[in-house]
Design an enzyme around this catalytic site. Structure first.
Site, PDB file in Angstrom:
ATOM      1  CD  GLU A 115      -9.076   3.998  -1.903  1.00  0.00           C
ATOM      2  OE1 GLU A 115      -9.989   3.560  -1.203  1.00  0.00           O
ATOM      3  OE2 GLU A 115      -8.237   4.818  -1.475  1.00  0.00           O
ATOM      4  CG  HIS A 121      -8.947  -1.996   4.172  1.00  0.00           C
ATOM      5  ND1 HIS A 121      -8.696  -1.986   2.803  1.00  0.00           N
ATOM      6  CD2 HIS A 121      -8.641  -0.755   4.622  1.00  0.00           C
ATOM      7  CE1 HIS A 121      -8.261  -0.795   2.463  1.00  0.00           C
ATOM      8  NE2 HIS A 121      -8.213  -0.026   3.533  1.00  0.00           N
ATOM      9  CG  ASP A 122     -11.571   1.275   3.192  1.00  0.00           C
ATOM     10  OD1 ASP A 122     -11.091   1.242   4.338  1.00  0.00           O
ATOM     11  OD2 ASP A 122     -11.003   1.821   2.222  1.00  0.00           O
ATOM     12  CG  ASP A 141      -2.307   0.360   0.967  1.00  0.00           C
ATOM     13  OD1 ASP A 141      -2.536   1.466   0.455  1.00  0.00           O
ATOM     14  OD2 ASP A 141      -3.202  -0.465   1.242  1.00  0.00           O
ATOM     15  CG  ASP A 184      -5.014   5.351   0.894  1.00  0.00           C
ATOM     16  OD1 ASP A 184      -5.846   4.443   1.019  1.00  0.00           O
ATOM     17  OD2 ASP A 184      -5.058   6.421   1.536  1.00  0.00           O
TER      18      ASP A 184
HETATM   19  O1  ISL Z   1     -14.029   3.767   3.636  1.00  0.00           O
HETATM   20  C1  ISL Z   1     -14.716   4.474   2.941  1.00  0.00           C
HETATM   21  C2  ISL Z   1     -16.152   4.242   2.899  1.00  0.00           C
HETATM   22  O2  ISL Z   1     -16.565   3.542   4.013  1.00  0.00           O
HETATM   23  C3  ISL Z   1     -14.136   5.513   2.115  1.00  0.00           C
HETATM   24  O3  ISL Z   1     -14.674   6.742   2.328  1.00  0.00           O
HETATM   25  C4  ISL Z   1     -12.644   5.535   2.305  1.00  0.00           C
HETATM   26  O4  ISL Z   1     -12.293   6.408   3.305  1.00  0.00           O
HETATM   27  C5  ISL Z   1     -12.013   5.902   1.002  1.00  0.00           C
HETATM   28  O5  ISL Z   1     -12.322   4.843   0.181  1.00  0.00           O
HETATM   29  C6  ISL Z   1     -10.514   6.032   1.085  1.00  0.00           C
HETATM   30  O6  ISL Z   1      -9.929   4.852   1.572  1.00  0.00           O
HETATM   31  C7  ISL Z   1      -8.558   4.755   1.760  1.00  0.00           C
HETATM   32  O7  ISL Z   1      -7.996   5.901   2.376  1.00  0.00           O
HETATM   33  C8  ISL Z   1      -8.388   6.164   3.719  1.00  0.00           C
HETATM   34  C9  ISL Z   1      -8.359   4.935   4.624  1.00  0.00           C
HETATM   35  O8  ISL Z   1      -9.067   5.197   5.799  1.00  0.00           O
HETATM   36  C10 ISL Z   1      -8.937   3.721   3.960  1.00  0.00           C
HETATM   37  O9  ISL Z   1      -8.796   2.587   4.776  1.00  0.00           O
HETATM   38  C11 ISL Z   1      -8.238   3.562   2.636  1.00  0.00           C
HETATM   39  O10 ISL Z   1      -8.612   2.394   1.962  1.00  0.00           O
HETATM   40  C12 ISL Z   1      -7.446   7.211   4.220  1.00  0.00           C
HETATM   41  O11 ISL Z   1      -6.131   6.800   4.039  1.00  0.00           O
END
Ligand code: ISL
Ligand code: CA
Length: 564
Positions: free
Chosen positions: A256, A331-332, A98, A199
């Site tokens: 992402e 994981h989100d 990541d 990310d």
């Molecule tokens: O998780 C989300 C929806 O529930 C999204 O809003 C998420 O925050 C967005 O997809 C960005 O995600 C990534 O960056 C974030 C981190 O919290 C997430 O885990 C990551 O996948 C900030 O770094």
């Protein structure tokens, strides 16, 4: 043109904190992952993507990095990381890390310096602005709720944080920031990393002047995505990153991309000119979100017509240019079998159906740890059992909005990112075999029925079905390159489509329901014979595949022989 290696790869995502604990402190770690590499190899995946393992205060579970070149103490050491890399490579599995470079942790030395004074050499590494009439510089809302700005008393200015206030956004306008990031990327690539999952990479360029977002709700802060997603210099920065770093390595890049459309995806992932290899887009993840709901955390039931529409639009747009990823889980996101399938009576069938769908589409499939054994959402009774900052903040904001605790918990159960973060369920022993200590977050109580040991002893398990799907992708170029076409006029519960490459044609039939709708081979798909490639129920030989009733959550894939 030779196919790049990642087109027929399947990617397995590990969330290290929740995968396997080796030393009983309740936190998953690198030696834990190493101890399960044979399991990952048995599944047949080609690539492992590790969620962040760098030094971090864990305000956002590793997505807040304080040292990009070292490993989080709880996870292990650089020597452990090397052993993990070698263990993967010896098994023919590539390693994707990541890359979190839209922001750092506020504990990163750059930010500690930046905060010290207005003329500190690192001041410009971040985005500082004076207040406006005693308030924040603009009305942007943070992804985790509240303002995207934090006031810092020491220098009397605000800094921007699109995520938590402990995740200040880096200032990509500063060439020195970009140089530091490129150096760091080379540092990892030189150590044998095979690629990066980047990310929120499409947020690195903000519109000059940081204008207010239009006011569309009565909340105090508003969605400012139009001013920081696909911003004016994003392409330039990514092209620079490609020229400076990526062009010199055979590395996979996965961006992402919140709010990306197919047009963005083509621009970003075009084979010749695009700076990235594939995107993680979110259109299908929005199908059960209700933007009008409390604190921006609302939920509504999804429907199959919309899933068809979104999927078909993306499949058609990227048929010839660009490349896509296929996922329902990470994981989100809540667990896919609970969200898009049936985690009760038809858990196994529907988990296999969702796997069939993802693996039979055009694009690279992603499997999130536990998906391959059909892990489900969790429903902790109390908000105190939750660990995720997004969940906890939104719960608080919902209560502030006057939502009852019961209603707020119901939404947490539906939407919490912690649904995906409960520990991997390895066996029926206490805490699912994840740890001998106290897990950092509760294990889903269904671990006695749903676990890896059970899956490996049951020849009809979801695990073996996934392994078969992965194998089919290796053996059938039509699954990698075939043209997707939605079949028309199916009953509303059925999603059927074809994949065609030259004379080779597959028909995928999916019953997204517990009903028993009748499938009829549509006229536009003439075929005399169908050879069954895979199915999630036993199918008798010789039955007419052109018209039959589907069983609940039944999935079948046929290879069609053309008429005559
Ligand atoms: O998780 C989300 C929806 O529930 C999204 O809003 C998420 O925050 C967005 O997809 C960005 O995600 C990534 O960056 C974030 C981190 O919290 C997430 O885990 C990551 O996948 C900030 O770094
Ligand atoms: Ca541990």
């Amino acid at each position: 043109m030779q196919q790049p290696w990642w087109k027929d790869s399947v990617i397995y995502q590990i969330y290290p904190r929740s995968f396997m604990d080796s030393n009983g402190d309740g936190i998953g770690d690198l030696p834990g992952i190493i101890s399960r590499l044979d399991y990952i190899q048995q599944l047949g995946v080609d690539v492992v993507w590790l969620s962040p393992i760098y030094k971090s205060p864990n305000d956002d579970m590793g997505y807040d990095i304080s040292d990009y070149r070292d490993i989080m103490d709880e996870f292990g050491t650089l020597a452990d990381w090397e052993a993990l890399r070698d263990g993967l490579h010896q098994r023919g599995i590539k390693l994707v890390m990541d890359l979190v470079v839209n922001h750092t942790s506020d504990a990163h030395p750059w930010f500690r310096e930046s905060r010290k004074s207005r003329d500190n050499p690192y001041r410009d590494f971040y985005i500082w602005r004076p207040g406006r009439d005693g308030r924040e510089p603009n009305n942007w809302r943070s992804f985790f709720g509240g303002s995207a700005w934090e006031y810092d008393e020491l220098t009397g200015e605000y800094y921007l944080h699109l995520f938590s206030r402990r995740q200040p956004d880096l200032n990509w306008e500063n060439p020195q920031v970009r140089r530091e990031i490129y150096d760091m990327m080379r540092w990892w690539l030189d150590r044998g990393v095979n690629g990066f999952r980047m990310d929120v990479i499409t947020m690195i360029s903000k519109v000059e002047g940081l204008p207010d977002a239009p006011v569309v709700t009565d909340e105090p802060y508003q969605w400012g995505g139009d001013y920081f997603i696909h911003g004016p210099r994003m392409m330039e920065f990514l092209q620079e990153m490609r020229a400076e770093v990526l062009a010199h390595y055979d590395a996979l890049t996965i961006g992402e991309a919140v709010a990306a459309t197919p047009a963005h995806a083509i621009e970003l992932t075009d084979r010749e000119h695009g700076p990235l290899d594939m995107l993680i887009h979110f259109e299908h993840m929005a199908l059960d979100h209700d933007p009008g709901g409390p604190a921006g955390y609302g939920w509504r039931p999804w429907n199959l017509a919309e899933l068809k529409e979104v999927t078909t639009r993306w499949q058609e747009a990227l048929a010839e240019r660009g490349w896509n990823s296929q996922y329902f889980s990470n994981h989100d996101q809540p667990r896919q079998v609970s969200r898009f399938g049936d985690d009760g009576r038809y858990r196994v069938e529907s988990a296999k159906l969702l796997g069939t769908f993802l693996h039979m589409l055009h694009g690279t499939p992603f499997i999130y740890q536990g998906e391959e054994i059909g892990m489900t959402n969790v429903a902790f009774d109390s908000i105190d059992a939750y660990r995720d900052i997004e969940t906890i903040n939104h719960y608080r904001l919902m209560l502030e909005d006057g939502v009852s605790p019961e209603e707020a918990m119901a939404l947490v159960h539906k939407r919490s990112r912690d649904n995906a973060r409960t520990p991997m369920q390895w066996d029926a022993s206490p805490h699912g075999g994840f740890t001998t200590g106290n897990p950092w977050i509760g294990v889903n109580p269904n671990y006695r029925e749903i676990n890896v040991e059970q899956a490996l002893t049951d020849p009809n398990s979801i695990f073996y079905y996934y392994r078969e799907l992965i194998r089919l992708r290796k053996e059938n170029p039509v699954i990698i390159d075939g043209r997707y076409k939605l079949t028309l006029a199916d009953p509303p519960e059925i999603y059927a489509f074809t994949r065609t490459l030259g004379d080779d044609r597959l028909l995928v039939i999916l019953n997204f329901s517990s009903n028993q709708p009748v499938f009829n081979l549509p006229e536009e798909v003439p075929a005399e014979e169908g050879e069954l490639l895979i199915a999630n129920y036993a199918v008798e030989e010789g039955v007419d595949f052109r018209e039959f009733p589907l069983r609940p959550w039944e999935a079948r894939v046929y290879r069609l022989a053309p008429p005559g």
